[in-house]
Write a protein that holds these residues in place. Structure first.
Motif: not given
Length: 223
Positions: A147-152, A158-162, A164-173
């Motif tokens: 689980t990734l927990m973020l406060i911003y 912001m959702v797109f930026k985060v 995109e990085l998870i997509k780049e890491a080839k990890v499924n949400i």
């Protein structure tokens, strides 16, 4: 088709008892708080509610919570010595007991003042738990997924930026839930993932402007 229930789901992991909800559940809530804290916890206040408050002592709920915030798992024999270990580590801890029937019967607040963290946890039964609130944010962290927990800062993109990085890491949400106090102020994002997120991706997340709080919590495992 719904989730298939295996024999291991029914039996569950080996735990230090006597109660799956009052002992193992308490350890898991404490352990998730341990993972949410950035530093070793040295000062902590536990506020136990309802059944946790009334019958928790007899079931070792206090020991379980204390063991969890020190990083002990549900099958660790040292849980029974949690008070002694905490004293040896110079951990300051207090327990308060209250009734609040608007809350779950087995509920606790874990207050880590050094990090301005108030973590609300519920033991749901059978060793299942939920971290349902962190400070003012509604979340649902159960420890069964990474689980990734973020406060911003709440602002467009912001959702797109985060993601995109998870997509780049080839990890499924698996799931993504956002919550905010007021429009344009602070917001939270709680993301569960199907696989591990590498440290280099966490490092990239830290470069996103106005992302204040980043915690990556690996799914709880039982050896």
């Amino acid at each position: 088709m719904g989730k298939t229930t295996s024999l291991f789901d029914i039996i569950g992991p080996v735990i230090i008892g006597p109660s799956s909800s009052h002992t193992a559940g308490a350890v898991k809530i404490g352990l998730l708080a341990y993972k949410l804290a950035e530093k070793e916890i040295k000062n902590v206040k536990f506020v136990l509610y309802n059944s946790f408050a009334k019958t928790g002592k007899g079931h070792g709920t206090d020991k379980g919570l204390l063991a969890g915030i020190m990083g002990l798992n549900v099958n660790d024999d040292n849980i029974i010595d949690a008070f002694k270990i905490a004293d040896e580590k110079n951990i300051n801890y207090t327990f308060d007991y209250k009734d609040d029937f608007s809350r779950h019967p087995n509920s606790v607040d874990i207050i880590i003042s050094a990090e301005n963290l108030v973590i609300k946890g519920d033991s749901l039964g059978g060793g299942e738990v939920s971290i349902s609130k962190i400070n003012d944010y509604d979340v649902d962290i159960r420890g069964d997924y990474n689980t990734l927990m973020l406060i911003y800062k709440d602002k467009p993109g912001m959702v797109f930026k985060v993601s995109e990085l998870i997509k780049e890491a080839k990890v499924n949400i698996a799931t993504l839930a956002c919550n905010r106090t007021n429009k344009g102020e602070e917001a939270s994002m709680c993301i569960t993932l199907d696989s591990d997120l590498a440290k280099r991706t966490i490092d990239k997340l830290q470069n996103i402007d106005e992302l204040f709080f980043i915690r990556y919590i690996e799914a709880l495992k039982y050896d």
